[in-house]
Structure formats: C-alpha cells, structure tokens
Enzyme design. Structure first.
Site, PDB file in Angstrom:
ATOM      1  N   GLU A 137       0.820  -1.209   0.000  1.00 27.51           N
ATOM      2  CA  GLU A 137       0.000   0.000   0.000  1.00 27.51           C
ATOM      3  C   GLU A 137       0.853   1.258   0.000  1.00 27.51           C
ATOM      4  OE1 GLU A 137      -3.088   0.158  -0.457  1.00 27.51           O
ATOM      5  OE2 GLU A 137      -3.950  -1.787   0.087  1.00 27.51           O
ATOM      6  N   ASP A 277      -4.820  -9.457  -8.203  1.00 26.48           N
ATOM      7  CA  ASP A 277      -5.185  -8.596  -9.327  1.00 26.48           C
ATOM      8  C   ASP A 277      -4.029  -7.802  -9.927  1.00 26.48           C
ATOM      9  OD1 ASP A 277      -5.033  -7.225  -6.927  1.00 26.48           O
ATOM     10  OD2 ASP A 277      -6.845  -6.041  -7.234  1.00 26.48           O
ATOM     11  N   GLU A 370     -18.759  -5.268  -2.656  1.00 24.57           N
ATOM     12  CA  GLU A 370     -17.412  -5.834  -2.571  1.00 24.57           C
ATOM     13  C   GLU A 370     -17.365  -7.283  -3.040  1.00 24.57           C
ATOM     14  OE1 GLU A 370     -13.255  -5.312  -1.455  1.00 24.57           O
ATOM     15  OE2 GLU A 370     -14.928  -4.080  -2.119  1.00 24.57           O
ATOM     16  N   GLU A 391     -12.412   0.871  -9.921  1.00 24.21           N
ATOM     17  CA  GLU A 391     -12.101  -0.074 -11.002  1.00 24.21           C
ATOM     18  C   GLU A 391     -13.082  -0.015 -12.171  1.00 24.21           C
ATOM     19  OE1 GLU A 391      -9.579  -1.049  -7.732  1.00 24.21           O
ATOM     20  OE2 GLU A 391     -11.750  -0.802  -7.771  1.00 24.21           O
ATOM     21  N   THR A 474      -1.272   1.003 -10.619  1.00 30.28           N
ATOM     22  CA  THR A 474      -2.516   0.445 -10.091  1.00 30.28           C
ATOM     23  C   THR A 474      -3.221   1.426  -9.167  1.00 30.28           C
ATOM     24  OG1 THR A 474      -3.459  -1.593  -9.175  1.00 30.28           O
ATOM     25  CG2 THR A 474      -1.591  -0.627  -7.985  1.00 30.28           C
TER      26      THR A 474
END
Length: 576
Positions: A137, A277, A370, A391, A474
């Site tokens: 993160e 992902d 989610e 996304e 990302t």
C-alpha cells in the site's frame, strides 16, 4: 483471443495518448456528445474539489478524511492491517491524501495548488517515523504518488515556478525506497508485507503476504531506480517477481497467499481479484514501461492461463492453482479492473463483454458490492460494502479510449450520478457500508481522489493525454513511457480491430455496442447494405438454439449478457 506481442501490448501507446490517431474521423460522431462531456467533466471536477477541500479543511496533514464526522484518520499504518496491530504512537499522519491528489491536480489543470502542495511536502514530510506500514500500500500510494508528481514537476511544461523545485519529491521517494529495502532481506527474496519505516522489519514479523503484495512493486521501484541511477530498488522488486513466477503451478497459475521465508503457498485458490489482481496488471505494464521481454513472456503465459481456467463467459471465477478446478463462483469489485487491462493487450471483445456484466451489477445495486456470489445470485452476507472503488470507472475510461463508443460516456454519467446520489455528504464522499440500505461509513479513501475522480475526469476530458505517452500505476499515478528506460523500443500497434460501416459514398465509424445489432443482421440504409460487427456477440453452439447446459449458450448481441439454457432446452436470456 490474445493478440500477438507485435499487436497487443503496445496498444496503450496510442489508445491512452493519441485519440486523434485512433479515430481521426470521429469529429462528426463526437459532436452531439461534446456538450454532455463538458457538463460531465465539470461535475467530476466539483466532485474532486468537494472531496479535496474537505480533506484539506478537516483532515490535513493526517492521512485520510472521515467525512461524516469531519475528522481524520491516520490510516497509512492501518492499510491492510486488519487486526490493527503495532499502531504507531504520536503519529500525526503523512498527508497521504494530498500525495495521492498531486497528479489529479495536474490533470485538472490546477498548477497553482499543485505547486502549493509540492512546497508543503518538500518542507514538512518525513519518513523517519516509528510506524509499521504495509509495503504494498505504501509503495503504490506514497512512493508512486511522489515519483509521478516529481516527473510532472520536472517535465517540459514548467508547471512550477522556475527554480523553486529542486527534486525534493524525488529525494523523499528515494528516502522511502531505502526504508523499503530491509523487507526484501528474506531467504527467498520475497518481501515481508510489513516494514517499520524507522527500524526495518520487526521481530517476529508475520511471513504471510499476498501475490499482489510481493508481485506489484516493479513499476514504482523500477522507476525510482531509473530516476536515481541506483539499481537496488528495481533489482529487489525484480528478484521478488521472478521468485514468485517460479512458484507458479504447471498450469501457470499462482495462489493468493504465501510465506516469504519458505516460499510455500498458504492459499491455493486463485483468480483475478483481491490478492492477485495487480500482479497481472504489473507484468503487462512493466513490459510497456521498461520493454523487458521477460515481463511479456510471463504476462502472456499468465493471461492465457486465466482465460483457460478462470473464464466462464463474461465472468471470471476462482480456481485451484494446482488443478484448475473451480473453487469460488463470486464477483469481487476489484475484478472490475480486468476489462481495462484487456484493452491494453487489444482483447477488446472480451473486455466489452465483462465490462457489461460489471455495469449490470452496478445498475442493480447503485454501486458495486465488494463481493457477489454468482452461483447463488446473492450478496455475500458480510461483504456488502462499497468503499468508493475506482475499477469500473477505470475500465470504462480504457474502453472509451479504445472504441470511442458513446455508450461508455453514458456509463460514466451513471457512475457519477450514483456517487453523487448515494455517497456525497456535506463533509466529502463517504464509503457505503451496506449496498442494500446505502448506509454510509465514515471514511473517504485516498484512492477516491487518486483514481475514481481521475479516471472519470479523463473519460470526459482526455486533453492531458494528447501527444503524451503514459501508463497508469494500479493507484492511478501516471508514469511516462520513455525510450531511455527501455532495453529496446517496442513495436508500434496498428489498430485493425475497429468496427466500421462502409458504403460507396462514405466510410464512417459505427458502434455495434450502442447500435445493438447481431453480426448476422444486415442494416439497410440509403447507401445500401452495411454489415456491422458486434464486439460482444458469441453465438449459441447450435443454430437451432437447442441446448443441454449453459455452456452451449453464447453471449446475446443486443444486451451483451450471458444466455442460459432453459428447462425446455433452449438458449435465451432467462435469468433477469
């Protein structure tokens, strides 16, 4: 079908940056939509500043805003820390949301605020803090945000006052990168998921990490090495990535969770959602950014395995990495990035098909939950939340760039309207705790400004990208594609897979997705017969539409939804 390397991976060089190259004859088609795009652009701009100004007023310099109570959370050490262990004392935040907002400010043309933010960070930000942070993160949000902003601050547009910027953001990024390196000191080279910024890896630190956590570091750390001429950062990330790839199964599948000290898998189920992902995303984008053949070979093999073992029509379930057998039939909101990635490799038809399904779920609930259980057609009992994720907006942006189909403008409008209707509050934008009741949660994630608002803005106004080559990390931070960063220059992608309607008197672009026609249907007009190819259509296995199972049914051409087999043995849109 995956396009060959010479066609696929470099679509991004043209689709993101040169809309005029992709669609030189689009002016007539776009003109009716120009006013709508301007209107929607201004709506998104207002969304961004409503979120940004409330953060600056109520939370800065802490990490993130709590919009319901107009307070703050110092969340950098909490990100991924589900048990909230080892939280720092006397930590007053690292201005996380400000860092995440830097490139969005530039894209929206606010160079004055960008300069003000850069000046504050240059004079006040420090990473010499006793804080245990999540490596992944912190890498995508902080390191990526600083590197991208440094590049934007030093490019040829001279956004900053002459002489006021002397690489302070790069110096901060390099300091942070050095603090990451102890995490990679493991027997396998796979990094710990957690590292203390001041003291390195803590004693008795958990060796458990995710595939994304150790396989999605190469863009930011590779860029840091190129900017500083210090190879340590890229080398550490590349060693971890290669070790991770060596752990794949004979099916070219990887699990979700692993042990960094033993190199053994903990969780064998895999998919394209949470935990895996961005691993796929970074293999593809690392090849685009750095031109190293290894990245393409890994991505190509991994992508084909995903199509073979996870794909079920427009959906992607999860499967055991060892056997390929399906494990969980579920949609997760993070999977919505996948159509955008497919655009980068030229797999437009498959991207269209999956995107339609995600948008169908969005319309059903107002936002994307989610987790949605596909086999039971119901929400997950506990994961009913929507934390302002980007996304779907991201994939919508990519698909519009690739196709110029105005249907995606309508999708973007729907997303913007939902966000304003359900999540906007006086103090900013709040996450949704339960999509069935639209009960809100007191948290405005930094990625709402870094990604959600950014991709929506670019959907309606891509002027920032004209005549520039960027990829987005990302976390939505733009990095330029530079020949000096490449081992060798890529081959250009020549777009050949667009849909055109031709006649003797004119050639104009047509959209099968918005016109909703089947390839077998001939449209008659004053100019004669026009054949229009549908990007999403997959015919039923049998011409008479008879079936014994759902697998024999295709994708409907007008709605782009998966057809199913009825009890009477006919394919159709039976499930609503």
């Amino acid at each position: 079908m995956l396009l060959s390397r010479s066609y696929g991976a470099w679509l991004v060089l043209f689709l993101l940056i040169s809309p005029a190259f992709i669609a030189p004859s689009m002016s007539q088609l776009d003109s009716p939509w120009a006013a709508k795009k301007r209107n929607m652009r201004e709506k998104v701009r207002k969304m961004f500043y409503h979120a940004y100004e409330n953060y600056m007023k109520h939370a800065f310099p802490h990490d993130e805003l709590k919009p319901l109570t107009k307070s703050f959370t110092d969340s950098l050490s909490e990100l991924g820390n589900l048990k909230l262990q080892h939280l720092p004392r006397n930590y007053n935040g690292s201005a996380l949301t400000l860092i995440e907002s830097l490139s969005s400010l530039v894209i929206m043309g606010n160079n004055t605020e960008f300069e003000r933010a850069v000046t504050w960070l240059s004079e006040n930000l420090t990473f010499n803090i006793d804080a245990r942070i999540n490596l992944f993160e912190c890498n995508i949000r902080v390191l990526g945000g600083l590197i991208s902003a440094h590049i934007l601050a030093t490019d040829s547009t001279n956004r900053l006052v002459q002489g006021c910027y002397k690489n302070q953001l790069l110096n901060l990024a390099e300091d942070l990168g050095r603090r990451f390196l102890p995490a990679f000191d493991t027997p396998t080279g796979l990094p710990y998921a957690w590292v203390n910024l001041k003291y390195g890896v803590m004693e008795d630190e958990t060796p458990e990490t995710s595939t994304s956590g150790c396989g999605s570091l190469i863009l930011e750390m590779g860029a840091l090495s190129r900017l500083t001429s210090d190879p340590r950062y890229e080398s550490a990330a590349l060693r971890a990535l290669r070790k991770l790839w060596s752990m794949r199964s004979s099916l070219n599948l990887l699990g979700t969770t692993l042990d960094v000290t033993t190199g053994e898998w903990i969780e064998y189920s895999s998919g394209i959602g949470a935990g895996v992902d961005s691993f796929y995303e970074y293999l593809c984008k690392a090849y685009i950014l750095f031109g190293k053949e290894d990245y393409w070979r890994m991505f190509h093999s991994a992508y084909l395995a995903v199509q073979k073992y996870f794909r079920h029509g427009p959906w992607y379930h999860e499967a055991d990495m060892r056997t390929g057998k399906a494990t969980y039939w579920q949609l997760t909101s993070l999977q919505a990035f996948w159509p955008g990635l497919q655009v980068l490799v030229g797999d437009i038809g498959a991207a269209n098909s999956s995107h339609r399904e995600f948008f169908y779920v969005w319309k059903k609930f107002g936002v994307i939950p989610e987790r949605y259980l596909l086999d039971h057609q119901m929400l997950h009992p506990t994961e009913k939340y929507y934390p302002l994720r980007p996304e779907l907006a991201e994939s919508t942006f990519y698909l519009y760039q690739a196709t110029k189909d105005p249907w995606y403008i309508q999708v973007g409008e729907s997303i913007v309207n939902s966000l304003n209707l359900y999540t906007k509050v006086k103090g900013g934008f709040a996450s949704v705790r339960d999509v069935t009741t639209m009960q809100l949660e007191d948290h405005q994630h930094s990625f709402f400004l870094a990604e959600t608002c950014k991709y929506l803005y670019l959907l309606f106004d891509d002027s920032f990208l004209v005549d520039r080559n960027y990829i987005f990390t990302t976390e939505g931070h733009p990095l330029p594609i530079l020949s000096s960063w490449h081992e060798r220059l890529p081959e250009a992608y020549i777009p050949t897979n667009w849909t055109y309607a031709k006649s003797e008197q004119q050639t104009r672009r047509a959209s099968a997705m918005s016109r909703q026609v089947c390839p077998a249907i001939a449209l008659r007009s004053g100019y004669g017969v026009q054949q229009v190819e549908s990007a999403c259509h997959i015919p039923d296995s049998r011409a008479d539409h008879r079936c014994f199972s759902d697998e024999e049914c295709g994708i409907d051409s007008s709605t782009c939804r998966r057809r199913s087999c009825s009890m009477a043995g006919y394919c159709g849109l039976w499930i609503q």
